[in-house]
Write a protein that holds these residues in place. Structure first.
Motif, mmCIF file in Angstrom:
data_model
loop_
_atom_site.group_PDB
_atom_site.id
_atom_site.type_symbol
_atom_site.label_atom_id
_atom_site.label_comp_id
_atom_site.label_asym_id
_atom_site.label_seq_id
_atom_site.Cartn_x
_atom_site.Cartn_y
_atom_site.Cartn_z
ATOM 1 N N LYS A 1 14.424 56.909 -52.707
ATOM 2 C CA LYS A 1 15.868 57.157 -52.680
ATOM 3 C C LYS A 1 16.610 55.834 -52.723
ATOM 4 N N THR B 1 17.768 61.921 -63.774
ATOM 5 C CA THR B 1 17.633 60.777 -62.869
ATOM 6 C C THR B 1 16.259 60.746 -62.200
ATOM 7 N N THR C 1 19.697 54.747 -61.216
ATOM 8 C CA THR C 1 18.551 55.651 -61.393
ATOM 9 C C THR C 1 17.793 55.272 -62.660
ATOM 10 N N ARG D 1 13.796 53.689 -63.202
ATOM 11 C CA ARG D 1 12.823 54.177 -64.164
ATOM 12 C C ARG D 1 12.295 53.030 -65.032
ATOM 13 N N THR E 1 19.998 60.449 -53.901
ATOM 14 C CA THR E 1 18.887 61.006 -53.130
ATOM 15 C C THR E 1 17.934 61.815 -53.995
ATOM 16 N N THR E 2 18.128 61.751 -55.307
ATOM 17 C CA THR E 2 17.230 62.520 -56.176
ATOM 18 C C THR E 2 16.128 61.645 -56.749
ATOM 19 N N VAL F 1 25.450 62.085 -55.380
ATOM 20 C CA VAL F 1 24.293 62.983 -55.262
ATOM 21 C C VAL F 1 23.015 62.394 -55.817
ATOM 22 N N VAL F 2 23.123 61.721 -56.942
ATOM 23 C CA VAL F 2 21.919 61.221 -57.586
ATOM 24 C C VAL F 2 21.175 60.200 -56.731
ATOM 25 N N VAL G 1 21.651 65.209 -62.460
ATOM 26 C CA VAL G 1 20.446 64.826 -61.732
ATOM 27 C C VAL G 1 19.169 65.114 -62.512
ATOM 28 N N THR H 1 14.828 68.433 -57.802
ATOM 29 C CA THR H 1 14.548 67.007 -57.562
ATOM 30 C C THR H 1 13.814 66.841 -56.240
ATOM 31 N N THR I 1 13.026 58.565 -56.622
ATOM 32 C CA THR I 1 11.906 58.155 -55.777
ATOM 33 C C THR I 1 11.671 56.677 -56.032
ATOM 34 N N ARG J 1 9.775 65.456 -55.411
ATOM 35 C CA ARG J 1 9.409 64.486 -54.392
ATOM 36 C C ARG J 1 8.322 65.045 -53.471
ATOM 37 N N THR K 1 11.914 61.093 -62.055
ATOM 38 C CA THR K 1 10.736 60.675 -62.798
ATOM 39 C C THR K 1 9.614 61.654 -62.485
#
Lengths: 331, 331
Positions: free
Chosen positions: B287, A283, B253, B257, B282-283, B279-280, A280, A253, B285, A257, A285
Motif C-alpha cells: 500500500k 492500479t 501506482t 508497477r 490502498t489497492t 482510494v487507489v 482501481v 483489489t 501492493t 492482496r 498487479t
DNA sequence: TTGTACGCGTTATCAC
DNA sequence: GTGATAACGCGTACAA
C-alpha cells in the motif's frame, strides 16, 4: 442591474411582448423586427430573468440529481462520477440546469421530499443503490417526473429506471472463468440490500447451478476492507478455489492482496474477475480483468428519459444496458 | 397546485403579509398569531415558491459549483468528490441549493459566463486545476461572489481561494524519504500548468537544494499511463534511484508497477511516496505511503467563504490548509 | 403582425 | 403588531 425586457423593447422601438416573442422564438414576428430586437439584446447584454419566467411558466428549467444516502461512499464511487458526466452532457444542449440534492444526514427525508414537492425543479433523477429505504417508495409516488438509476428495491409502483444487466454481467464473468478451465469457483458478493449486490450474486449462482458446480460465497460491503474480510473467510472455508468472481473492483483489489498473502499466484493459481472497470482496476498487479458497465451512457439515458417525461411522455419500466468483459492480467 | 401565501392567510384568518412575516421569522408577530399561521401552513403543506421569492428579493438561494474544464478526468478525481461532499455538507443547514455547472465542451466559455452574469445564482465556487485558461481571469472579475479552489494560475486580480499547502506537503514527503536514509531521490512531477503540479515539484526541489542533492525529474500528466511513461524515463536516466516522490497517487501506482518490472523491490530497493491518499492508495501492493490532503474540509471552507461573501463579507486572498503524511508500506 | 393589460407568488413600504 | 398595496420581470390571452 441586468437589463429587462422593457429596456430591450425601448431600445428596439417595440413592445415588451414582441421582445418576449423574439426571445422565445415565436414564428410570427417580421424578420426586420426580429433583427432589430436581436440587435438590442446583444447591445444591452440582455439575459432573461429565470425567476420571473419560472413564476409565470411554472417551469424551473432545472432538474435534480438526488442522492438519498448520507453514505458518503457514493461520491468516491466511480459509478456516480460516470452518471454525473452522462447527465450533464445530456443536459448541456438543453436550457436545464442540474441541481444536486444530497441527503446530509439519515432521516432527513422530509426535507428532501418537501423540496421536491415544492416545485423547485421540473423533475428528478434518483441515484440510489441501497434498497429498503422507505424514502424510495415515497419518491416514486411524488407528483413529479422521476427516473431511478437502478431498479429501486422494495418499490411496488411502476417507475422509470435505467440499469445495467448485472445478472448477465456476472454470468459473463463466471462463464469466462469456466472457459479458462477453472471449476472451483467462488464469489465475493456485495450487500444483499443493493440490487447490484443481489443481481451479481444471482448471475454467479445461475451459472453454477447450470454447470452443476458447488457454490462458494462470502459477503462483502463493496469496500476494500469488507472485501478483505470476505476473501479471507472464503479461502479459509474453500482453500482450493481456482477462480474468483468479485462483485466490484474495489473488493477485488483486496482479494488480490489476500490471495498473494496466502502464497498463491494470480492468475496461475487463482484467476480473478472484478466488476465495474473503475480506476482501481489498472492500479493493481496484475491489472484486473473486469466487467465494464457503460456508466456515462447510463447517465445520458437517465437525463434523456427525464426530459422526455417532463415534456409529457409516459415512460415507465426499466431500461437495461449490457456490460462488456475487459480482459487484463488477473484472469 | 401547491398552496400559496394567500390560501394560508385565508385559513389562518390573517393577511398575506403576516404569513410572510411568520415564514421569514420576523420577531414582531404575536405568539398566538404565529401559532395559528403555523397550523395553517402544516395543514395545507405550504412551501414557499422559490421563483416568486427570488423575483423580489433578487436572491436565488442557490450557488454554483463550476467545473470550467471539458476534461472529464475531473469527475473521477477523488479530489472533486471530496470537495463535493464538503460543499454539500456546508450547504445543508442553509437554504441554499447547489447547482452544478460543467463546461460541456472547450470554448463554450461565453455560455458559462452569461449564465453566471444572469443572476441565476448568488455566487460560485470554481474548481479548476488547470491554469492558462483565460476563462479564469474573466470569472475572477465577474460582479458576483466567487471563490476558487486552488489559487488560479495567471489571474492577476486578488481573489478568494482555498488550497492545500502543496509545497509543504511535498517537502514532508521528500524529508521523510531522507529520514529513511535515502539520498538518491527522484520525482515524477505533474503538469506545469496546474498549481498542484508546480507546487509539489517546487517542494521537492527546495529540499534537494537545501541538502545539496542532485535533482532527478520526469513529468507526467497525473494519469496512470502518463505516470508509467514518466517513471520509465526517470529510471532509464537514473537507474540508481533509491527513493521516489510521485506527485499523485494514480501515477504512483504506475511507478510501483514499473519498479517491480525493473526487478527492484518496494520499499527495500526504492521507497515510494505518493500524494492525495485517494482510494487507489490502498489497492496496491504494498500500500502507498502518501500525503493526505483534507479535501472534505477544503470543500466545507470553500462553501463557508462563499456564503460569507454573499452576505457581504469582503474576503480575498488564499486560505491554506496543511497536509498529513500517511505512512503505509511503500516507504 | 404587434401592442395592451393582467396575473404569477413574494417581499417590502407604508399606514393604521 | 397587522393589513393594504406596490413592485419584481415575464408570458400570454385578447384586442387592434
Amino acid at each position: 442591474m441586468s437589463p429587462t425586457l422593457e429596456q430591450v423593447a425601448a431600445l428596439a422601438g417595440v413592445s415588451r411582448a414582441t421582445v418576449s416573442r423574439v426571445v422565445n422564438g415565436s414564428p410570427k414576428v417580421l424578420p426586420d423586427t426580429v433583427a432589430a430586437v436581436e440587435r438590442a439584446i446583444v447591445e444591452l447584454g440582455y439575459v432573461p430573468n429565470r425567476a420571473a419566467r419560472a413564476l409565470v411558466t411554472r417551469r424551473t428549467d432545472s432538474v435534480a440529481l438526488v442522492v438519498p444516502e448520507p453514505d458518503s461512499r457514493v461520491f468516491s464511487d466511480p459509478f456516480f462520477a460516470g452518471i454525473l458526466r452522462g447527465v450533464s452532457a445530456a443536459l448541456a444542449p438543453t436550457s436545464s440546469q442540474l441541481v444536486l440534492l444530497i441527503e446530509p444526514s439519515a432521516g432527513d427525508d422530509q426535507r428532501l421530499l418537501r423540496y421536491l414537492r415544492g416545485g423547485h425543479v421540473d423533475g428528478a433523477i434518483i441515484v440510489s443503490h441501497h434498497g429498503r429505504d422507505n424514502v424510495l417508495q415515497e419518491l416514486a409516488q411524488l407528483p413529479l417526473p422521476i427516473v431511478f438509476s437502478a431498479r429501486p428495491l422494495g418499490v411496488e409502483v411502476p417507475v422509470a429506471s435505467v440499469d445495467v444487466d448485472n445478472v448477465a454481467g456476472a454470468r459473463t464473468a463466471v462463464e469466462y472463468l469456466l472457459s479458462k478451465g477453472r471449476r472451483k469457483l467462488g464469489t465475493v458478493a456485495g450487500p444483499v440490500d443493493m440490487t447490484a449486490g443481489i443481481d451479481r450474486l444471482t448471475g454467479y449462482q445461475l451459472v453454477m447451478a447450470e454447470e452443476g458446480l458447488p457454490e462458494a460465497v462470502a459477503y462483502g460491503d463493496f469496500t476494500a476492507d469488507g472485501g478483505e474480510q470476505a476473501a479471507l473467510k472464503l479461502f479459509d472455508e474453500h482453500p482450493d478455489l481456482d477462480g474468483l468472481f468479485v462483485a466490484n473492483d474495489l473488493m477485488a483489489t483486496a482479494a488480490l492482496r489476500v490471495i498473494s498473502q496466502l502464497g498463491r499466484r494470480v492468475p496461475q493459481d487463482v484467476a480473478v474477475v472484478g466488476f465495474d472497470d473503475s480506476v482501481v482496476a489498472t492500479t493493481t498487479t496484475p491489472k484486473l480483468t473486469t466487467v465494464r458497465q457503460p456508466v456515462v451512457q447510463l447517465g445520458t439515458r437517465l437525463a434523456e428519459i427525464l426530459l422526455a417525461k417532463i415534456n409529457g411522455a409516459d415512460l415507465t419500466g426499466p431500461e437495461i444496458f449490457s456490460t462488456e468483459l475487459i480482459i487484463r492480467g488477473s484472469a
